[in-house]
Each structure stands twice: as structure tokens, then as C-alpha cells.
Design an enzyme around this catalytic site. Structure first.
Site: not given
Length: 253
Positions: A145, A159
């Protein structure tokens, strides 16, 4: 290089499903796994309607269960062997985005995200690389990501840390097999519409539709570069700027 037989985890929805559809259009045989088997059944039917000449294998899988990951990956490998092929590519995609600020009573949700996104990814990489090392070929793809490059507040804290972890892990594997015919690619998606982004509420900046994002992801994966930013603009530009963001800027971003 033509990678005909592809395994995708977390394939029941979102980016996993989107990538499966794009690979089916390209005539790839697919091994798909996720926890929600009813969605996998529906996806298999959809993929065969797109291209009736491909093979689609499905199995349920919780990536946090190490023995199950090895069993499912090896079973998929045997499936491809029955078609006179080998497992050519594994896309480590399964993950979740639960979480909240550290110390606000959401320890269970934060731990669930940490275990799924990092330990689950490690399980997948171990199983995939064991197969690739044995056959001396393969392409490991790790979906990270853009959040992997800095620490983020609130729901993004854990995350982002897990995505930084898998980024580092993939790079370590890449260095380990540098002189072998095994490629390792890390993909850094920006905001692509999915169930995870839908749960945010207000759409984040620069978000693109799932279909467009899936096409770009597959295009980047097929190039087999070490690192790819999807979409390239504006996220490659943001990658260059991220080291200079203050913490106040990160809170707003």
C-alpha cells in the site's frame, strides 16, 4: 514472461476479484481462495462466462492458519499439474483494514489486522516460495500500500505498519533469490474503490474505480518490476514527497 497459472488470495471481493476478472480476460487459469466460499462460487461462474477456455479452481482459506495455507497452495499446485502446468504466479492479496487509534479500547481489532495482514502474508509467502524454490521458477507478487512509507494516525496506524512490514519482507525475499529465476514484485496501490474504502465514509482523495484499478494492477503485475505504484500518477509523486511530510500533514492526509 507468460504466467499462465495464477493463484490469488482474498479473491472473493475487491481487488482480488477485480484482478481475477482481468486475468480471466487474458486467458489465465486461476486458483482462487478466500474465507467466503459462496462468493468464490459465484465468481467462478462469472469467470467461466467471461472465458470458457480457462480453468478455475477455488478453495476456502483463512490465511492466518499456517497449515491450511500450505495445504491449499500445494493442492492448487497439484490442480495445475493435472492440466500439464505449474503454479506460475502467487498474488499475496488477502488482508483487512480494521483498526483504531492505539490505546482506545480496540486492541482486538488492531491485533486481528496485524495478524491477518502481516502473519497471514508471511504464511502465504512461505508456502509460495517453497513451491517456487522446488520448481526453480515463479513470480511472487505482494500487494502492499502507499501507506507503507510513513506512519499514520487513527484507524490507519496498524494497517500502515503491516503494509510496511510486507514491503520489507518482500524486499528481503527478492534479495535472497536475486540470482535465481524467481521474480518478486511489490505493488503499492493508492486509493482504489473496494469494500475497504467503502467503509471509510467520505471518499478519500484521488480514488479510482475498481475496474480501472484492477486493469492497472494487472498491467503492473505483468511487467514484473520490483516495485510498482498503481496508479503511477499521482502516487509516485507522493512517494517522493512523503519523507518531507510533517506529522500535522499526515494527520490531514
Amino acid at each position: 514472461m507468460n504466467r499462465k497459472n495464477i493463484l490469488i488470495t482474498g479473491a472473493s471481493s475487491g481487488l482480488g476479484k477485480g484482478m481475477a476478472i482481468e486475468f480471466a480476460k487474458q486467458g489465465c487459469n486461476l486458483a482462487l481462495c478466500a474465507r467466503r466460499t459462496e462468493k468464490l462460487e459465484a465468481l467462478k461462474e462469472e469467470l467461466l462466462n467471461i472465458n470458457s477456455n480457462i480453468s478455475v479452481f477455488i478453495r476456502p482459506l483463512d490465511v492466518t492458519k499456517q497449515e491450511d495455507v500450505f495445504s491449499v497452495f500445494n493442492s492448487f499446485n497439484e490442480d495445475f499439474k493435472t492440466k500439464n502446468g505449474t503454479l506460475d504466479r502467487v498474488i499475496v492479496n488477502a488482508g483487512m483494514g480494521k483498526g483504531a487509534s492505539i490505546g482506545k479500547g480496540f486492541a482486538n481489532q488492531n491485533m486481528q489486522t496485524a495478524v491477518t495482514n502481516f502473519c497471514g502474508a508471511l504464511n502465504q509467502m512461505e508456502a509460495a516460495m517453497e513451491i517456487f524454490r522446488a520448481q526453480n521458477s515463479g513470480h511472487l507478487v505482494v500487494i502492499s500500500s502507499m501507506s507503507a512509507f510513513r506512519g499514520y494516525p487513527r484507524a490507519m496506524s496498524v494497517y500502515a505498519a503491516t503494509k510496511a512490514g510486507v514491503r520489507s519482507l518482500a524486499e528481503g525475499i527478492r534479495a535472497d533469490v536475486l540470482k535465481k529465476p524467481i521474480n518478486v514484485s511489490t505493488i503499492f496501490p493508492g486509493y482504489i474503490q473496494s469494500e475497504m474504502t467503502d467503509s471509510i465514509g467520505k471518499p478519500p482523495p484521488f480514488m479510482i474505480p475498481l475496474e480501472k484499478g484492477s486493469k492497472l494492477l494487472v498491467k503492473a503485475i505483468n511487467k514484473e518490476k520490483a516495485n510498482s505504484f498503481v496508479p503511477f500518477w499521482p502516487w509516485r509523486f507522493f512517494k517522493l514527497l512523503m519523507p518531507f511530510f510533517t506529522l500535522k500533514m499526515l494527520r490531514k492526509f
